[in-house]
Design a protein around this motif. Structure first.
Motif, PDB file in Angstrom:
ATOM      1  N   ALA A  71       0.828  -1.214   0.000  1.00  0.00           N
ATOM      2  CA  ALA A  71       0.000   0.000   0.000  1.00  0.00           C
ATOM      3  C   ALA A  71       0.863   1.265   0.000  1.00  0.00           C
ATOM      4  O   ALA A  71       1.972   1.281   0.533  1.00  0.00           O
ATOM      5  CB  ALA A  71      -0.913   0.004   1.225  1.00  0.00           C
ATOM      6  N   TYR A  87       0.454   5.450   0.871  1.00  0.00           N
ATOM      7  CA  TYR A  87      -0.411   6.437   1.523  1.00  0.00           C
ATOM      8  C   TYR A  87       0.223   7.821   1.432  1.00  0.00           C
ATOM      9  O   TYR A  87       1.435   7.951   1.225  1.00  0.00           O
ATOM     10  CB  TYR A  87      -0.577   6.090   3.008  1.00  0.00           C
ATOM     11  N   VAL A 129      -5.149   6.930   7.889  1.00  0.00           N
ATOM     12  CA  VAL A 129      -4.086   6.066   7.352  1.00  0.00           C
ATOM     13  C   VAL A 129      -3.760   4.952   8.346  1.00  0.00           C
ATOM     14  O   VAL A 129      -3.589   3.787   7.973  1.00  0.00           O
ATOM     15  CB  VAL A 129      -2.818   6.907   7.010  1.00  0.00           C
ATOM     16  N   GLN A 178      -6.248   2.253   8.120  1.00  0.00           N
ATOM     17  CA  GLN A 178      -6.036   1.435   6.920  1.00  0.00           C
ATOM     18  C   GLN A 178      -4.860   0.472   7.125  1.00  0.00           C
ATOM     19  O   GLN A 178      -4.914  -0.679   6.718  1.00  0.00           O
ATOM     20  CB  GLN A 178      -5.782   2.332   5.698  1.00  0.00           C
ATOM     21  N   SER A 206      -4.868  -2.751   4.646  1.00  0.00           N
ATOM     22  CA  SER A 206      -5.431  -2.390   3.340  1.00  0.00           C
ATOM     23  C   SER A 206      -4.370  -2.514   2.257  1.00  0.00           C
ATOM     24  O   SER A 206      -3.178  -2.285   2.512  1.00  0.00           O
ATOM     25  CB  SER A 206      -5.932  -0.948   3.365  1.00  0.00           C
ATOM     26  N   PHE A 212      -3.494   4.693  -2.072  1.00  0.00           N
ATOM     27  CA  PHE A 212      -4.455   5.588  -1.447  1.00  0.00           C
ATOM     28  C   PHE A 212      -3.924   7.018  -1.520  1.00  0.00           C
ATOM     29  O   PHE A 212      -3.572   7.619  -0.509  1.00  0.00           O
ATOM     30  CB  PHE A 212      -4.723   5.146  -0.001  1.00  0.00           C
ATOM     31  N   LYS A 268      -4.274  10.874  -3.671  1.00  0.00           N
ATOM     32  CA  LYS A 268      -4.977  11.688  -4.669  1.00  0.00           C
ATOM     33  C   LYS A 268      -4.049  12.766  -5.237  1.00  0.00           C
ATOM     34  O   LYS A 268      -4.371  13.376  -6.243  1.00  0.00           O
ATOM     35  CB  LYS A 268      -6.245  12.299  -4.083  1.00  0.00           C
TER      36      LYS A 268
END
Ligand code: FMN
Length: 253
Positions: free
Chosen positions: A110, A112, A146, A149, A154, A158, A160
Motif C-alpha cells: 500500500a 499512503y 491512514v 487502513q 489495506s 491511497f 490523490k
C-alpha cells in the motif's frame, strides 16, 4: 519496523505515531546509513513501513540511497507500505520507491499520503500560525485514517495528489541544482552554536572559526539546518528570511 527520514518533524510524527500504535520499532535512515547497518531479517516483523518527505515530486536523495542499499530478507514478507508526507503534490515519490523495492524482490502492499505544512520555504510562507495549525490538524485527521487502513492491512494506492512519473521526472531534475550547498548562506548574527552541524543528516556541515561551512557541493537540501537554527541565521536565497522557520509541533526538540 518503520524506516523513516525527517528534517522538520512531519514525517517523524507520522512514523512515530504508526510505530506507537502498533508497538513497533522505529529506524532513522540517516543513522542506518552512518552506521552501515543495512541488512535486516524482517521475517518476524509486524510490518515494514517507509515514511519520507517528498522532494521535487520524488524521493530525497538520502532515502533513495537507502532504498537502493538496504537488504531485506524474509520467508514470508510482512505487510509493506510507504507513507509520503508532502505540502502540495507528491508527484511520483511512491512509484519510484515501489520500483526500487520491487527490483530487489520486495513488493509494496500500500501507498499512503499525508499532507503537511510545506517546508520548502524558498517558495512557501510558513509565518501564518493559524494556517499552520489548521494544516497540522487536518494532517492529524488524515494520519488517523491512514493508521486505520494500516491496522486493517489495506492494499492499494491511497493517494490523490500523485502525478504520473513521466511528468514528475521533469520537475525532479531541478532538485539536482536546488540541492547545491552554495545556495545556503549564514548571516552575521550566527552564534556558532553548532546545532546545524549536529543535526545535518549527511554530515555536510563543519564548524570553522565558530561558523558553519558546508563541506560538500551538494546535500539532501532538507533545510533542517535552516529550520532548526536557534537564531534563524541560515538562509536559502532571499525569500526564506520572510517565510519563517517550522518544526512539526508534535516533535519539539
Ligand atoms: C527540498 C524540498 C523539496 C520539497 N519538495 C516538495 C514537493 O515537490 N512537493 C511537495 O508537496 N512538498 C515538497 N516539500 C515539502 C515537504 O515534502 C513536506 O513539508 C514534508 O512534510 C517535510 O517533511 P519533514 O518535516 O519530515 O522533513 C519539499 C521540501 C523540501 C525541503
Amino acid at each position: 519496523m518503520i524506516f523513516y527520514f525527517s528534517a522538520t518533524g512531519n514525517s517523524e510524527h507520522v512514523a512515530r505515531s504508526i510505530a506507537e500504535a502498533n508497538d513497533d520499532r522505529l529506524a532513522y535512515i540517516p543513522d542506518l546509513l552512518t552506521s552501515g547497518e543495512l541488512s535486516f531479517d524482517v521475517s518476524g516483523e509486524k510490518m515494514i513501513g517507509f515514511v519520507s518527505p517528498t522532494y521535487y515530486w520524488g524521493l530525497p536523495t538520502i532515502v533513495e540511497d537507502f532504498l537502493r542499499r538496504v537488504e531485506l530478507s524474509f520467508e514470508e514478507r510482512p505487510y509493506t507500505f510507504f507513507v509520503a508526507t508532502y505540502g502540495t503534490k507528491n508527484g511520483a515519490i511512491t512509484q519510484v520507491a515501489e520500483r526500487i523495492l520491487k527490483d530487489k524482490g520486495v513488493d509494496m502492499d500500500a501507498s499512503y499520503e499525508v499532507r503537511m505544512p510545506d517546508t520548502w520555504t524558498p517558495v512557501f510562507d510558513l509565518t501564518n500560525e493559524e494556517n499552520i495549525s489548521k494544516r497540522v490538524k487536518t494532517a492529524d485527521e488524515k494520519l488517523e485514517e491512514v493508521m486505520c487502513q494500516i491496522a486493517s492491512r489495506s492494499k492499494g494506492v491511497f493517494m490523490k495528489d500523485r502525478i504520473p512519473e513521466f511528468i514528475s521526472k521533469m520537475f525532479y531534475s531541478l532538485y539536482e541544482k536546488a540541492r547545491r550547498t552554495e545556495n545556503l548562506t549564514v548571516e552575521e548574527h550566527c552564534t556558532g552554536c553548532g546545532r546545524c552541524a549536529e543535526f545535518c543528516p549527511v554530515h555536510a556541515i563543519k564548524m570553522c572559526d565558530g561558523r558553519p561551512e558546508w563541506t560538500m557541493d551538494s546535500c539532501v537540501m532538507c533545510l533542517g539546518c535552516l529550520h532548526r537554527c536557534p537564531s534563524f541565521a541560515i538562509q536559502y536565497g532571499d525569500k526564506t528570511k520572510g517565510h519563517g522557520q517550522y518544526i512539526n509541533p508534535h516533535c519539539p526538540e
